[in-house]
Design a protein around this motif. Sequence first.
Motif, PDB file in Angstrom:
ATOM      1  N   GLY A  51       0.818  -1.207   0.000  1.00 46.10           N
ATOM      2  CA  GLY A  51       0.000   0.000   0.000  1.00 46.10           C
ATOM      3  C   GLY A  51       0.852   1.256   0.000  1.00 46.10           C
ATOM      4  O   GLY A  51       0.503   2.254  -0.628  1.00 46.10           O
ATOM      5  N   VAL A  52       1.977   1.222   0.687  1.00 50.87           N
ATOM      6  CA  VAL A  52       2.876   2.378   0.722  1.00 50.87           C
ATOM      7  C   VAL A  52       3.398   2.694  -0.686  1.00 50.87           C
ATOM      8  O   VAL A  52       3.524   3.863  -1.061  1.00 50.87           O
ATOM      9  N   ALA A  53       3.670   1.668  -1.483  1.00 62.65           N
ATOM     10  CA  ALA A  53       4.138   1.892  -2.855  1.00 62.65           C
ATOM     11  C   ALA A  53       3.082   2.639  -3.675  1.00 62.65           C
ATOM     12  O   ALA A  53       3.427   3.496  -4.492  1.00 62.65           O
ATOM     13  N   ALA A  54       1.802   2.344  -3.440  1.00 62.04           N
ATOM     14  CA  ALA A  54       0.732   3.075  -4.133  1.00 62.04           C
ATOM     15  C   ALA A  54       0.712   4.533  -3.693  1.00 62.04           C
ATOM     16  O   ALA A  54       0.537   5.443  -4.520  1.00 62.04           O
ATOM     17  N   LEU A  55       0.897   4.775  -2.399  1.00 62.23           N
ATOM     18  CA  LEU A  55       0.957   6.152  -1.901  1.00 62.23           C
ATOM     19  C   LEU A  55       2.105   6.912  -2.547  1.00 62.23           C
ATOM     20  O   LEU A  55       1.952   8.075  -2.950  1.00 62.23           O
ATOM     21  N   ARG A  56       3.250   6.274  -2.658  1.00 62.51           N
ATOM     22  CA  ARG A  56       4.433   6.920  -3.256  1.00 62.51           C
ATOM     23  C   ARG A  56       4.218   7.246  -4.727  1.00 62.51           C
ATOM     24  O   ARG A  56       4.864   8.137  -5.264  1.00 62.51           O
TER      25      ARG A  56
END
Length: 96
Positions: A51-56
Amino acid sequence: MTTDSSRQQILVLYLSSSALDSHVVGWARYDGTGRTSPTTGDSDEPPYETGVAALRDGWRLFQAAQLIPPYPGHEYDVSFLKHEFFFERIVDASAS
C-alpha cells in the motif's frame, strides 16, 4: 481542484495484514476516465507490492477496513479478504 474533465480512478488493495507496508494479496481497479476497462484476473502481478508503494506513486488513501477481531474459536476460518484499502487519484480525462 476538479474540472469538468477530471475523473476518478479507484484502486482497491487487499493486504496481507492491516499494515500499509504489508504485501498485496488481491486487488481491483476501476477507471472513471473510460480509457481502460480492467477486469478481475486480468493480471498475475499486483499493480504495487504494498500500500505504501501506491501512496508513493500518487494514489490517495481514503478508506481502510475496520479491524475486527475474530470471534473466539473462529481464528482460522477462511472468509473474505479483510485488510481492504481504497485508494483514489483524480486524473484529467481529456489528456491523451
